[in-house]
Structure formats: structure tokens, C-alpha cells
Scaffold this motif. Structure first.
Motif, PDB file in Angstrom:
ATOM      1  N   GLU A 144      -1.071  20.891  59.315  1.00 34.36           N
ATOM      2  CA  GLU A 144      -0.213  20.841  58.203  1.00 34.36           C
ATOM      3  C   GLU A 144      -1.058  20.342  56.844  1.00 34.36           C
ATOM      4  OE1 GLU A 144       0.280  19.812  61.111  1.00 34.36           O
ATOM      5  OE2 GLU A 144       2.121  21.011  61.773  1.00 34.36           O
ATOM      6  N   GLU A 145      -1.947  19.083  57.192  1.00 35.68           N
ATOM      7  CA  GLU A 145      -2.584  18.369  56.030  1.00 35.68           C
ATOM      8  C   GLU A 145      -3.603  19.449  55.612  1.00 35.68           C
ATOM      9  OE1 GLU A 145      -2.277  13.902  56.581  1.00 35.68           O
ATOM     10  OE2 GLU A 145      -3.307  15.007  58.332  1.00 35.68           O
ATOM     11  N   ILE A 146      -4.354  20.272  56.393  1.00 35.05           N
ATOM     12  CA  ILE A 146      -5.496  20.913  56.081  1.00 35.05           C
ATOM     13  C   ILE A 146      -5.115  22.147  55.278  1.00 35.05           C
ATOM     14  CG2 ILE A 146      -7.341  22.475  56.886  1.00 35.05           C
ATOM     15  CD1 ILE A 146      -7.045  20.704  59.678  1.00 35.05           C
ATOM     16  N   GLN A 147      -3.857  22.906  55.724  1.00 27.79           N
ATOM     17  CA  GLN A 147      -3.412  24.027  54.839  1.00 27.79           C
ATOM     18  C   GLN A 147      -2.444  23.716  53.690  1.00 27.79           C
ATOM     19  OE1 GLN A 147      -2.072  27.395  57.361  1.00 27.79           O
ATOM     20  NE2 GLN A 147      -0.359  27.359  56.167  1.00 27.79           N
ATOM     21  N   ALA A 148      -2.132  22.384  53.676  1.00 28.02           N
ATOM     22  CA  ALA A 148      -1.315  22.047  52.476  1.00 28.02           C
ATOM     23  C   ALA A 148      -1.967  22.386  51.033  1.00 28.02           C
ATOM     24  CB  ALA A 148      -0.688  20.613  52.387  1.00 28.02           C
ATOM     25  N   GLY A 149      -1.417  22.906  50.104  1.00 23.33           N
ATOM     26  CA  GLY A 149      -1.955  22.831  48.745  1.00 23.33           C
ATOM     27  C   GLY A 149      -2.932  24.143  48.707  1.00 23.33           C
ATOM     28  N   ARG A 150      -2.797  25.101  49.554  1.00 26.10           N
ATOM     29  CA  ARG A 150      -3.735  26.054  49.551  1.00 26.10           C
ATOM     30  C   ARG A 150      -3.767  26.874  48.396  1.00 26.10           C
ATOM     31  NH1 ARG A 150      -1.228  29.887  54.559  1.00 26.10           N
ATOM     32  NH2 ARG A 150       0.948  30.078  53.797  1.00 26.10           N
ATOM     33  N   GLU A 151      -2.509  27.111  47.680  1.00 27.09           N
ATOM     34  CA  GLU A 151      -2.510  27.961  46.442  1.00 27.09           C
ATOM     35  C   GLU A 151      -3.637  27.132  45.518  1.00 27.09           C
ATOM     36  OE1 GLU A 151       0.111  26.490  47.960  1.00 27.09           O
ATOM     37  OE2 GLU A 151       1.286  28.298  48.570  1.00 27.09           O
ATOM     38  N   GLY A 152      -3.564  25.983  45.436  1.00 27.17           N
ATOM     39  CA  GLY A 152      -4.757  25.443  44.574  1.00 27.17           C
ATOM     40  C   GLY A 152      -6.164  25.646  44.906  1.00 27.17           C
ATOM     41  N   ARG A 153      -6.283  25.991  46.223  1.00 28.06           N
ATOM     42  CA  ARG A 153      -7.815  26.347  46.632  1.00 28.06           C
ATOM     43  C   ARG A 153      -8.183  27.592  46.594  1.00 28.06           C
ATOM     44  NH1 ARG A 153      -5.883  22.749  50.766  1.00 28.06           N
ATOM     45  NH2 ARG A 153      -6.323  24.718  52.264  1.00 28.06           N
ATOM     46  N   LEU A 154      -7.220  28.468  46.187  1.00 26.29           N
ATOM     47  CA  LEU A 154      -7.455  30.077  46.450  1.00 26.29           C
ATOM     48  C   LEU A 154      -8.477  30.525  45.400  1.00 26.29           C
ATOM     49  CD1 LEU A 154      -6.347  32.441  47.771  1.00 26.29           C
ATOM     50  CD2 LEU A 154      -4.553  32.763  45.950  1.00 26.29           C
ATOM     51  N   ASP A 155      -8.674  30.080  44.284  1.00 28.96           N
ATOM     52  CA  ASP A 155      -9.601  30.251  43.223  1.00 28.96           C
ATOM     53  C   ASP A 155     -11.094  29.818  43.639  1.00 28.96           C
ATOM     54  OD1 ASP A 155      -8.008  31.553  41.564  1.00 28.96           O
ATOM     55  OD2 ASP A 155      -7.863  29.950  39.854  1.00 28.96           O
ATOM     56  N   ALA A 156     -10.956  28.832  44.363  1.00 25.67           N
ATOM     57  CA  ALA A 156     -12.269  28.415  44.656  1.00 25.67           C
ATOM     58  C   ALA A 156     -12.613  29.293  46.119  1.00 25.67           C
ATOM     59  CB  ALA A 156     -12.199  27.067  45.166  1.00 25.67           C
ATOM     60  N   PHE A 157     -11.830  29.630  46.743  1.00 27.24           N
ATOM     61  CA  PHE A 157     -12.154  30.584  47.840  1.00 27.24           C
ATOM     62  C   PHE A 157     -12.709  31.783  47.326  1.00 27.24           C
ATOM     63  CE2 PHE A 157     -11.042  34.036  50.548  1.00 27.24           C
ATOM     64  CZ  PHE A 157     -11.843  33.870  51.448  1.00 27.24           C
ATOM     65  N   ARG A 158     -12.142  32.410  46.355  1.00 27.75           N
ATOM     66  CA  ARG A 158     -12.496  33.875  45.898  1.00 27.75           C
ATOM     67  C   ARG A 158     -14.031  33.450  45.347  1.00 27.75           C
ATOM     68  NH1 ARG A 158      -6.293  35.570  43.579  1.00 27.75           N
ATOM     69  NH2 ARG A 158      -5.453  36.064  45.678  1.00 27.75           N
ATOM     70  N   ALA A 159     -13.928  32.520  44.578  1.00 30.99           N
ATOM     71  CA  ALA A 159     -15.252  32.289  43.891  1.00 30.99           C
ATOM     72  C   ALA A 159     -16.523  32.235  44.946  1.00 30.99           C
ATOM     73  CB  ALA A 159     -15.433  31.027  43.422  1.00 30.99           C
ATOM     74  N   THR A 160     -16.190  31.944  46.272  1.00 30.49           N
ATOM     75  CA  THR A 160     -17.331  31.956  47.303  1.00 30.49           C
ATOM     76  C   THR A 160     -17.546  33.402  47.832  1.00 30.49           C
ATOM     77  OG1 THR A 160     -15.676  32.269  49.244  1.00 30.49           O
ATOM     78  CG2 THR A 160     -16.562  29.886  48.388  1.00 30.49           C
ATOM     79  N   LEU A 161     -16.930  34.180  47.553  1.00 28.62           N
ATOM     80  CA  LEU A 161     -17.040  35.572  47.440  1.00 28.62           C
ATOM     81  C   LEU A 161     -17.701  36.293  46.579  1.00 28.62           C
ATOM     82  CD1 LEU A 161     -13.468  36.749  48.984  1.00 28.62           C
ATOM     83  CD2 LEU A 161     -15.513  36.148  50.208  1.00 28.62           C
ATOM     84  N   ALA A 162     -18.615  35.620  45.406  1.00 25.76           N
ATOM     85  CA  ALA A 162     -19.273  36.066  44.222  1.00 25.76           C
ATOM     86  C   ALA A 162     -20.409  36.864  44.761  1.00 25.76           C
ATOM     87  CB  ALA A 162     -19.288  34.890  43.544  1.00 25.76           C
ATOM     88  N   PRO A 163     -21.037  36.368  45.740  1.00 26.71           N
ATOM     89  CA  PRO A 163     -22.352  37.149  46.142  1.00 26.71           C
ATOM     90  C   PRO A 163     -21.691  38.668  46.596  1.00 26.71           C
ATOM     91  CG  PRO A 163     -22.320  34.822  46.944  1.00 26.71           C
ATOM     92  CD  PRO A 163     -20.905  35.134  46.382  1.00 26.71           C
ATOM     93  N   LEU A 164     -20.941  38.693  47.532  1.00 21.55           N
ATOM     94  CA  LEU A 164     -20.451  40.178  47.839  1.00 21.55           C
ATOM     95  C   LEU A 164     -19.848  40.970  46.717  1.00 21.55           C
ATOM     96  CD1 LEU A 164     -19.795  41.680  50.180  1.00 21.55           C
ATOM     97  CD2 LEU A 164     -17.721  40.815  50.697  1.00 21.55           C
ATOM     98  N   ARG A 165     -19.078  40.362  45.525  1.00 19.20           N
ATOM     99  CA  ARG A 165     -18.570  40.813  44.377  1.00 19.20           C
ATOM    100  C   ARG A 165     -19.865  41.418  43.650  1.00 19.20           C
ATOM    101  NH1 ARG A 165     -15.535  36.802  43.405  1.00 19.20           N
ATOM    102  NH2 ARG A 165     -13.880  37.317  44.689  1.00 19.20           N
ATOM    103  N   LEU A 166     -20.752  40.591  43.386  1.00 23.91           N
ATOM    104  CA  LEU A 166     -21.840  41.080  42.722  1.00 23.91           C
ATOM    105  C   LEU A 166     -22.624  42.225  43.315  1.00 23.91           C
ATOM    106  CD1 LEU A 166     -23.587  40.397  40.003  1.00 23.91           C
ATOM    107  CD2 LEU A 166     -25.025  38.860  41.437  1.00 23.91           C
ATOM    108  N   MET A 167     -22.878  42.117  44.415  1.00 21.26           N
ATOM    109  CA  MET A 167     -23.445  43.327  45.040  1.00 21.26           C
ATOM    110  C   MET A 167     -22.761  44.475  45.317  1.00 21.26           C
ATOM    111  SD  MET A 167     -23.891  43.950  49.200  1.00 21.26           S
ATOM    112  CE  MET A 167     -22.393  44.706  49.101  1.00 21.26           C
TER     113      MET A 167
END
Lengths: 230, 230
Positions: A144-167
Motif C-alpha cells: 500500500e505504501e509503495i503504490q501510494a501517491g502514484r499520481e505524483g510519480r506519473l510524470d517521472a515514469f513517463r520521462a523514463t520512456l524518453a529514449p523510446l519516444r525520441l526513437m
């Protein structure tokens, strides 16, 4: 005789969500090989082949057991050289290992933290106990603690996909004009999230979402045929 | 006639630090092609081929001009097919674009922020003015502010190399047992830092540092022959 794919299942045995098993499903379809799946809960993986592996996927190809999604792809490539290539040559085979490493090191950990409680909630009871104990030990927090606040981590997660996005500004698939196994190693974790969690991890207008949609459509909609979690 | 490589230089014209030019140097050496370099300060790039490109590298192969490091690698692969392959086939060619995108999206930006003032300080005066104005406009801060506190960002930078580090547990190069252009796209930014900045961005015991050392040793120590910044 069809290849047998032992793959992870949720409490609803029809819900196949493992990212690693999806890589193999896509690889089998890519090769045009007939296969049957065997739904396997976490707590029954040890029964496959008399304790052959502590993880799935495991394939059984006429008695030959192979484990680990990348090793299975390598096996299929070598065992079925006349079928469409999963790697597009030796350079592609080597470089696919980098894409796998990127997915495992950069994508899986933050994505797991977005959906870990959702995974738990869709497992059968014996698997829930195993999953909670093993993941909480590994990650040092309650699910429950790990998943909590996930909305606030969404942008950071999407940023990790930047290499795929650039390609994707250069070509429609990691494999170029058509997909290769390197696409499936990036597809796997996103399909994991789609099948097990109602939390939308991609923005609709993200080029990564468009690529993911193309992957879902492959092989007569193999990926799309698995319903998204509601 | 030797291929001419127009590449970026520092105030000391012998100091060649551009990550993109290093990718091409390594590609030319990989192909075993003879080449001469032409040191080019930022503010004189526009003179190459009468305004052919606003960036280097640019190669001149018997009058044929090609710009952009990846496009140059593609050109060399197609123009010299009998030389050692830079991609190892079509799959490797496509997947190298993912590795390039990873390097550009995940490695270059945090690395630039570690060394941007050091780059400036080693340029000739006209280039310093251009570099400061263009980078401060792009990044929205003074160079001194961007680089400040870099020790505190070192762990985060090293964490961005996790995909390469994980892959190195499986194979010694992105290309497998031997390097391909995909290695050089990751080597480029680390050589950039080594040649232009005294700030040590890699820990000595990092598998990435060991791989970087192997890359420095390639082609009779081509990379190592360029002195590290003191």
C-alpha cells in the motif's frame, strides 16, 4: 506438437499479465509457431517440469524445456531459423540485450511501484500471500505504501520512456519498419500494466502510446485480445 | 583520397571533445578507413562546405559531404559494405537507433550539466561567447549555476547508466563479443567528459568504467590517445 507456454495467471486464470510471458507470446506469434498456454499461479511455478524453474515463462517444445524470456527468444531464433527473425541478424541479437537491460533497469522498477497493489489485488489468495511477503521483503515497504501517491510519480515514469519516444521520431518500431524482439521487451511491461491495473500509465497522445497500440494490433490483435483491467 | 572529418576543437586545437565527432572517429576506425581531421571551432562550423551544416561532424568523402553522426555511420556502412560492419545486419541497424536515443535522451542532458562550465573554459574566446549565450538560452540558467553542486548529482548520473551496467553482466560490448556503432553512441558522451573536464563521472570499479576502458583501447588506443582533461 504445439509448443507449451507456461505463463503466469491472476486469480482469474484467463488474465495473463506477466511482462516476461508476454515477450514470449509475442515472440511465438512473430515466429508463426503454434502454441498452447498453461496458466500458472505464482505458487505453482515450482511444479513445472519437476522444479525446472522458479520463474515463468517456461516453454516446453516437444520435451525440451527452456526458461527465461530472452533465452527462450534465442532458443526460438536458433531452433526455427526459417521463420521470421526475432533479431534481424547478429547485431540485432546483441543490441536487443541492451534494450532488455534498459526495460529491466529503467522501466520495470518505477512501473512496478505504480501498480504493485493492483497486481496483488487480482491474484488468487495463496498467490496474494506469497506476492505480498516476497515484494515487501524486496522493496522494504508495504504494498500500500509503495503504490501510494502514484499520481505524483506519473510524470517521472513517463520521462523514463524518453529514449523510446525520441526513437519513435525516426522509425515506427525498435526493429525499424517492422517489430523485432527488442520491441517486445519494451511492450511487455506496458502490457503488464494494461492487463493488471486500471491506472493509465501512458498519456493518449504520447508517441509511446501510439507505438504500444501498434504492438497491441500485431498478430491479429494478440495483445489487444487480452482485456485491459477495469 | 582520405576521408576528411570536420570535427569540433577546443581552444587547444588538438583537444577534440565532441561526443558526436567521437562516434564518427570510432566508426571510421572500425571500418579501417583512412581519414584526416580538420579542427573546427563552434563559430567556424558555418564555413564548412559553404554552410553545409550548422553542426559537426561533417565528413567529406571525395567530395561527398555527409552530416550527423548517425547518418554518417549509415553512409559508411552502405558505401563500404566490404569493411567490418558497424551494425551487424538490419536488426542491429534499427536497434542502434534506440541506443542512440537512450544516450541522447538519458545520458547527454545530465552529463552536460556536470561539465558545461568546464567545456566553456576550454574553448577559444569567440567560442566561449557563442557557447555561453546559446547554452544559457537553451537551459535557462547561467553556466556556473548549471554546473554548481555537481558532486550531489553524481549518484543520479551514474544511476542513469544502469541499463548499460546491467547489460555488461551478459556481454562485454553492446555489440556482443565485439563493439558495434551502438557502443560508440554510448562511448561518445563519456569520452566528451573525459577530454574536456577533470571531473570524474565514473567510479573506477564500475563495470561501465571497465567497458569504457575497453572502448578507449580499441584501434590501437584511438580514444586513449586523446589526453584526458587535467
Amino acid at each position: 506438437m504445439d509448443i507449451v507456454l507456461h505463463e503466469l495467471c491472476a486469480g482469474d486464470k484467463a488474465r495473463r499479465f506477466s511482462p516476461h510471458c508476454w515477450k514470449v507470446r509475442m515472440a511465438l506469434a512473430h515466429k508463426g509457431l503454434a502454441y498452447e498456454t498453461r496458466p500458472t499461479p505464482f505458487t505453482r511455478i515450482k511444479e513445472i517440469g519437476g522444479g525446472f524453474s522458479h520463474t515463468v515463462p517456461v516453454i516446453d517444445d516437444g520435451g525440451k524445456l527452456v526458461r527465461d524470456s530472452f533465452d527462450i527468444a534465442l532458443y526460438l531464433e536458433d531452433a526455427y531459423p526459417d521463420r521470421p527473425s526475432l533479431f534481424g541478424g547478429e547485431g540485432g541479437r546483441a543490441t536487443a540485450r541492451f534494450v532488455e537491460s534498459w526495460a529491466l533497469a529503467a522501466v520495470h522498477p518505477p512501473l512496478l511501484a505504480l501498480i504493485v497493489k493492483d497486481i496483488h489485488d487480482r491474484l488468487a489468495a495463496p498467490d496474494q500471500a506469497y506476492f505480498r511477503a516476497s515484494r515487501e521483503k524486496r522493496l522494504g515497504l508495504r504494498l500500500e505504501e509503495i503504490q501510494a501517491g502514484r499520481e505524483g510519480r506519473l510524470d517521472a515514469f513517463r520521462a523514463t520512456l524518453a529514449p523510446l519516444r525520441l526513437m519513435l521520431g525516426k522509425q515506427p518500431f525498435v526493429g525499424g519498419e517492422a517489430p523485432l524482439f527488442a520491441d517486445y521487451v519494451a511492450f511487455g511491461p506496458l502490457q503488464w500494466a494494461r492487463v493488471i491495473s486500471p491506472f493509465a500509465v501512458l498519456a493518449d497522445d504520447d508517441p509511446v502510446a501510439e507505438w504500444f497500440g501498434r504492438c497491441l494490433d500485431l498478430y491479429d490483435g494478440l495483445g489487444r485480445g487480452m482485456p485491459a483491467a477495469a
